[in-house]
Scaffold this motif. Structure first.
Motif, PDB file in Angstrom:
ATOM      1  N   ASP A 346       1.760   4.097   4.054  1.00 33.31           N
ATOM      2  CA  ASP A 346       2.024   4.872   2.837  1.00 33.31           C
ATOM      3  C   ASP A 346       3.092   4.131   2.032  1.00 33.31           C
ATOM      4  O   ASP A 346       4.271   4.469   2.054  1.00 33.31           O
ATOM      5  CB  ASP A 346       2.505   6.274   3.206  1.00 33.31           C
ATOM      6  CG  ASP A 346       2.686   7.146   1.964  1.00 33.31           C
ATOM      7  OD1 ASP A 346       2.120   6.794   0.905  1.00 33.31           O
ATOM      8  OD2 ASP A 346       3.407   8.149   2.046  1.00 33.31           O
ATOM      9  N   ILE A 347       2.647   3.101   1.308  1.00 32.37           N
ATOM     10  CA  ILE A 347       3.575   2.264   0.548  1.00 32.37           C
ATOM     11  C   ILE A 347       3.652   2.780  -0.879  1.00 32.37           C
ATOM     12  O   ILE A 347       2.643   2.881  -1.579  1.00 32.37           O
ATOM     13  CB  ILE A 347       3.131   0.792   0.561  1.00 32.37           C
ATOM     14  CG1 ILE A 347       3.090   0.273   2.006  1.00 32.37           C
ATOM     15  CG2 ILE A 347       4.069  -0.069  -0.288  1.00 32.37           C
ATOM     16  CD1 ILE A 347       2.557  -1.126   2.141  1.00 32.37           C
ATOM     17  N   ASN A 348       4.842   3.112  -1.291  1.00 29.58           N
ATOM     18  CA  ASN A 348       5.052   3.636  -2.639  1.00 29.58           C
ATOM     19  C   ASN A 348       5.493   2.501  -3.554  1.00 29.58           C
ATOM     20  O   ASN A 348       6.662   2.183  -3.674  1.00 29.58           O
ATOM     21  CB  ASN A 348       6.118   4.742  -2.602  1.00 29.58           C
ATOM     22  CG  ASN A 348       6.277   5.403  -3.960  1.00 29.58           C
ATOM     23  OD1 ASN A 348       5.370   5.341  -4.813  1.00 29.58           O
ATOM     24  ND2 ASN A 348       7.423   6.018  -4.178  1.00 29.58           N
ATOM     25  N   TYR A 349       4.492   1.895  -4.221  1.00 26.63           N
ATOM     26  CA  TYR A 349       4.805   0.774  -5.113  1.00 26.63           C
ATOM     27  C   TYR A 349       5.499   1.282  -6.377  1.00 26.63           C
ATOM     28  O   TYR A 349       5.067   2.265  -6.978  1.00 26.63           O
ATOM     29  CB  TYR A 349       3.536   0.043  -5.525  1.00 26.63           C
ATOM     30  CG  TYR A 349       2.906  -0.777  -4.417  1.00 26.63           C
ATOM     31  CD1 TYR A 349       3.427  -2.009  -4.066  1.00 26.63           C
ATOM     32  CD2 TYR A 349       1.786  -0.309  -3.744  1.00 26.63           C
ATOM     33  CE1 TYR A 349       2.859  -2.763  -3.066  1.00 26.63           C
ATOM     34  CE2 TYR A 349       1.201  -1.058  -2.740  1.00 26.63           C
ATOM     35  CZ  TYR A 349       1.739  -2.285  -2.402  1.00 26.63           C
ATOM     36  OH  TYR A 349       1.168  -3.017  -1.416  1.00 26.63           O
ATOM     37  N   PRO A 350       6.572   0.645  -6.809  1.00 26.81           N
ATOM     38  CA  PRO A 350       7.237   1.061  -8.050  1.00 26.81           C
ATOM     39  C   PRO A 350       6.442   0.634  -9.276  1.00 26.81           C
ATOM     40  O   PRO A 350       5.673  -0.308  -9.210  1.00 26.81           O
ATOM     41  CB  PRO A 350       8.574   0.304  -7.976  1.00 26.81           C
ATOM     42  CG  PRO A 350       8.287  -0.900  -7.150  1.00 26.81           C
ATOM     43  CD  PRO A 350       7.278  -0.466  -6.127  1.00 26.81           C
TER      44      PRO A 350
END
Length: 350
Positions: A346-350
């Motif tokens: 669950d990677i929250n890319y900016p």
């Protein structure tokens, strides 16, 4: 993730490889024009730095500090004649009789004694450091230099590789990077021998056409590619030290394949540097950069290195890299494992 990188047009241009101006000879041969580009630029992962500055956080398994993907392109499983002569010469110079026998007699004793069928030795070395790797095998029938090998000869060895938890992927032929039918044929041939699907790819000589090759790979059923690197220098070709989905600026969309960029290749590292110590310092700089940004560094060491007396320092450096990464709490694994983790994270890319 694209919005953050777009904030700086020069970084966005590098990230998308728009025009791919890093290429020296053509748009498919991955040689960096070192007269045009400063090595400090190549060693700076500008795009990943922007993502991290804008909030990207990557939490790898077991709180590992950064990732290292180990890979091996299997260009040969039988030494070409000039390799054998070179190995015999260095065996004589080193007064190593056992080594001399190994390299001189295998042609008479049978192919199964080839010094390059050394996958078990490579895995044993990596296992000592809690590491795994990916082996990319060729199935192409055409090659500009010589016929390489029949993949059927490697079937038993590939079985041991996957049984131990390592990965087998396709080393795409010299001419397959822009030939969909050939790419599919090579994939099917490997899968027929291996008896299971193949998801990973790297093209021979790192040949690729930006976007076009990725689209064909996705259509052919590959899940990741790890071709994006340089043939003549090490570093961060498009400014990324993290896996990413390429973005096609002409179609304004992300492509359905994960690129795990290649950062350190044995041949490029030793050709660019003048000594073992220089090679180590450059490799260490790239690894430290990966650790700083919680990134993923991909390392390529060809299998022949591990059995070539004239390249014993290259093997020594590989072990040094493993030891260093292990001490720095890196997750040292195959590209296949990295793909699976990245897909489910669950990677929250900016």
């Amino acid at each position: 993730m694209y919005g953050s990188i777009r904030q700086r047009p020069e970084v966005w241009k590098r990230f998308t490889a728009n025009g791919d101006e890093f290429n020296q000879h053509s748009y498919v041969d991955s040689y960096c024009n070192l007269e045009k580009h400063d090595i400090r630029e190549i060693l700076s992962p500008d795009a990943s730095m922007m993502l991290v500055e804008n909030g990207l956080k990557v939490e790898l398994p077991d709180e590992r500090r950064f990732g290292v993907c180990l890979t091996h392109d299997i260009d040969d499983i039988y030494p070409p004649f000039h390799h054998t002569l070179l190995s015999m010469l260095h065996s004589v110079k080193g007064a190593n009789l056992e080594q001399l026998k190994k390299h001189s007699l295998w042609r008479f004793n049978g192919k199964h004694e080839s010094p390059y069928l050394n996958f078990r030795e490579i895995m044993d070395i990596e296992e000592e450091y809690g590491a795994k790797s990916s082996f990319y095998f060729l199935t192409a029938e055409k090659d500009p230099r010589r016929f390489r090998y029949n993949i059927e000869d490697a079937g038993t060895y590939m079985g041991e590789i996957v049984d131990r938890g390592w990965e087998v992927g396709l080393h795409g032929g010299y001419y397959s990077y822009d030939n969909y039918e050939e790419m599919v044929r090579e994939k099917q041939r490997l899968e027929n021998v291996l008896g299971r699907p193949v998801i990973g790819f790297r093209n021979h000589y790192l040949r690729m056409k930006i976007n076009q090759s990725w689209k064909m790979l996705s259509k052919a059923g590959f899940k990741y590619d790890t071709t994006l690197g340089f043939n003549n220098v090490v570093g961060f070709r498009n400014g990324m030290c993290h896996p990413f989905r390429p973005y096609d600026t002409e179609e304004s969309r992300a492509l359905d394949i994960l690129e795990i960029p290649l950062n350190i290749m044995d041949i490029a590292l030793f050709e660019y540097t003048d000594s073992f110590s220089q090679a180590w310092e450059m490799a260490k700089q790239i690894l430290d950069t990966g650790a700083k940004y919680n990134g993923v560094i991909t390392v390529l060491w060809h299998n022949n290195i591990f059995s070539s007396p004239n390249l014993k320092d290259w093997k020594k450096l590989y072990v040094k890299i493993l030891d260093y990464c292990n001490q720095k709490n890196a997750w040292i694994t195959s590209c296949g494992d990295m793909y699976e983790w990245w897909r489910n994270a669950d990677i929250n890319y900016p």
